[in-house]
Scaffold this active site. Structure first.
Site, PDB file in Angstrom:
ATOM      1  CB  SER A 266      13.412  22.627  51.716  1.00  9.59           C
ATOM      2  OG  SER A 266      14.393  22.516  52.701  1.00  9.59           O
ATOM      3  CE  LYS A 270      19.078  19.950  51.063  1.00 12.55           C
ATOM      4  NZ  LYS A 270      19.128  21.092  50.493  1.00 12.55           N
ATOM      5  CD1 TRP A 357      19.389  26.155  55.765  1.00 17.20           C
ATOM      6  CD2 TRP A 357      21.629  26.835  57.151  1.00 17.20           C
ATOM      7  NE1 TRP A 357      20.624  24.882  56.589  1.00 17.20           N
ATOM      8  CE2 TRP A 357      21.878  25.710  56.904  1.00 17.20           C
ATOM      9  CE3 TRP A 357      22.375  27.497  57.072  1.00 17.20           C
ATOM     10  CZ2 TRP A 357      22.551  25.009  57.444  1.00 17.20           C
ATOM     11  CZ3 TRP A 357      23.885  26.569  58.032  1.00 17.20           C
ATOM     12  CH2 TRP A 357      23.904  25.537  58.057  1.00 17.20           C
ATOM     13  CG  HIS A 407      13.366  27.051  54.824  1.00 18.03           C
ATOM     14  ND1 HIS A 407      13.827  26.873  53.468  1.00 18.03           N
ATOM     15  CD2 HIS A 407      12.982  26.275  55.061  1.00 18.03           C
ATOM     16  CE1 HIS A 407      13.905  25.769  53.258  1.00 18.03           C
ATOM     17  NE2 HIS A 407      12.996  24.909  53.823  1.00 18.03           N
TER      18      HIS A 407
HETATM   19  C1  GCU Z   1      17.916  21.670  56.406  1.00 16.99           C
HETATM   20  C2  GCU Z   1      18.778  21.811  55.903  1.00 16.99           C
HETATM   21  C3  GCU Z   1      18.812  21.931  54.267  1.00 16.99           C
HETATM   22  C4  GCU Z   1      17.568  21.763  53.795  1.00 16.99           C
HETATM   23  C5  GCU Z   1      16.463  21.823  55.021  1.00 16.99           C
HETATM   24  C6  GCU Z   1      14.683  21.336  54.774  1.00 16.99           C
HETATM   25  O1  GCU Z   1      18.015  23.342  57.302  1.00 16.99           O
HETATM   26  O2  GCU Z   1      19.989  22.447  56.349  1.00 16.99           O
HETATM   27  O3  GCU Z   1      19.962  21.797  53.741  1.00 16.99           O
HETATM   28  O4  GCU Z   1      16.857  21.935  52.827  1.00 16.99           O
HETATM   29  O5  GCU Z   1      16.320  21.620  56.406  1.00 16.99           O
HETATM   30  O6  GCU Z   1      15.352  20.184  54.076  1.00 16.99           O
HETATM   31  O7  GCU Z   1      13.827  21.546  55.517  1.00 16.99           O
END
Ligand code: GCU
Length: 435
Positions: A266, A270, A357, A407
């Site tokens: 997540s 990134k 998402w 997720h």
């Molecule tokens: C939120 C956010 C995402 C991210 C995620 C996470 O959902 O919008 O961009 O990847 O948190 O890190 O769990």
């Protein structure tokens, strides 16, 4: 009326995270493939002077630098020029799994204040040889990744969770092992790999405080109070600290420093992608469900968008990125370029069916659209159509899977990463655990 600062910060955070949930269901967010706008991606191989690069050498020497610079200046931010001392010290080590593995805590001190540190938790097979190693951040503290009672509990700020595992933004004993399913350490060790993890909040707490906490202030020039418009946000700082972890791992006699794989889930996916793009010493980069600002193409505007991510998490990217809110087509880059920056090193992107998402199709497509650069290095092209769920697809240097489920990062995901790692090692004729 006087509002105490911590109360105010708490309120802002609650609003942010409510916002995060509300947005996930908000009608304006597109989750319909037929409504994805048509777009043209920035050219990978066309240099700023209009000349197309045609060889791997020209990509490395010329175009890659331009793409990296554009990605840094517009999305993640540049690392400031100021040099900051970083020191490492192994503070404890012990055996686990009946002697099958050695675990140690390494204190990484940033700058001259010894209280400004992060703790890297390193677990290695007890083989006396150098092993390849996974390196990744965890969300709630090293002690949450394992039941091991010897792992210390971070004193840094942590996000409050619904469970009693945090009190007033501090971690406590109740959290021990609560994220262990995300870190199948025994299986990783048995496969011949080491695993190193570090709490991201030890480097920079994931809370927007105008960059007063975490490592950012160490880099300020006299009179500076926050990063400049094109300097790093939190993801940039987290990525930089992963390179410092690699500095340590390269010195550890139990680790094969040429085979350190980044892994992140997540927001931390990134981060692993940006770290893998920024530091060519990393062997392999794994992005698990990284979504917007990670593997997903921004121009698709599917699920989370640039505007949403900048509004809800204003501290993650550089201050120039919000200029492209709802103007994705004007961005000089898109996320296929992030994949290309990792070439010719291996990259693995994983999505989950229940994680719209993060735009699974967009995550695959950025890998697909990096074909031109990977092919320069002899990799086979990926096909346009995404693979079906639970059918991992691989080329020599790239891999993708869409896991059935939500997720998360699961044992299934790890199995694929280890297998892909083994394939990379076989291709380079190195075997896990063997020099
Ligand atoms: C939120 C956010 C995402 C991210 C995620 C996470 O959902 O919008 O961009 O990847 O948190 O890190 O769990």
């Amino acid at each position: 009326m006087l509002i105490r600062v911590p109360a105010l910060v708490g309120l802002v955070l609650v609003v942010c995270f409510m916002n995060e949930q509300v947005i996930a269901q908000r009608p304006g967010i597109n989750k319909d493939e037929t409504k994805v706008p048509s777009f043209t991606l920035p050219e990978l191989l066309k240099s700023n002077d209009g000349v197309f690069v045609e060889t791997a050498e020209a990509w490395q020497a010329k175009r890659r630098l331009e793409v990296f610079d554009a990605m840094a200046k517009n999305v993640y931010g540049d690392v400031p020029k100021r040099k900051v001392n970083v020191d490492f010290k192994v503070i404890s080590s012990w055996e686990i799994f009946n002697g099958a593995a050695i675990r140690k805590e390494v204190r990484i001190v940033f700058g001259d204040d010894p209280t400004n540190f992060a703790t890297l938790l390193v677990t290695l097979p007890n083989t006396r040889s150098e092993v390849p190693c996974f390196l990744g951040y965890n969300f709630h503290g090293n002690h949450t990744t394992t039941d091991d009672p010897k792992v210390s509990i971070t004193k840094s700020w942590v996000r409050n969770r619904e469970s009693p595992s945090t009190t007033d933004n501090r971690a406590n004993e109740e959290g021990r092992g609560t994220s262990a399913s995300r870190w199948p350490c025994r299986e990783i060790i048995d496969a011949g790999y080491g695993v190193a993890t570090i709490y991201y909040g030890d480097v920079d707490p994931d809370i927007h405080d105008q960059f007063k906490n975490g490592i950012h202030p160490l880099f300020y020039e006299a009179g500076q109070t926050k990063p400049t418009k094109s300097e790093w946000g939190s993801i940039g700082a987290w990525a930089w600290a992963l390179s410092r972890c690699l500095d340590y791992l390269e010195q550890d006699s139990g680790v094969d420093g040429k085979h350190v794989a980044l892994i992140g889930h997540s927001r931390l996916g990134k981060t692993s992608l940006w770290a893998g793009a920024s530091d060519e010493r990393f062997w392999m980069t794994i992005s698990n469900n990284s979504g917007c600002g990670g593997a997903a193409l921004s121009r698709r505007k599917f699920g989370e968008t640039v505007e949403v991510i900048n509004r809800v998490f204003p501290h993650w990217f550089c201050d120039r990125f919000p200029e492209f809110d709802d103007r994705e087509n004007d961005l000089p880059v898109d996320q296929h370029m992030l994949m290309a920056l990792i070439a010719p090193r291996a990259v693995y992107v994983a999505s989950a069916t229940g994680d719209q998402w993060a735009d699974p199709r967009g995550e695959y497509l950025s890998l697909y659209h990096s074909n031109a650069v990977f092919e320069l290095f002899g990799d086979s092209p990926l096909q346009f159509k995404s693979p079906a769920a639970d059918e991992p697809r691989r080329t020599q240097l790239r891999a993708y899977h869409l896991r059935t489920g939500k997720h998360d990062i699961t044992a299934y995901d790890w199995e694929q990463y280890v297998q892909f790692g083994n394939l990379q090692l076989e291709n380079s004729s190195a075997k896990p655990g063997v020099k």
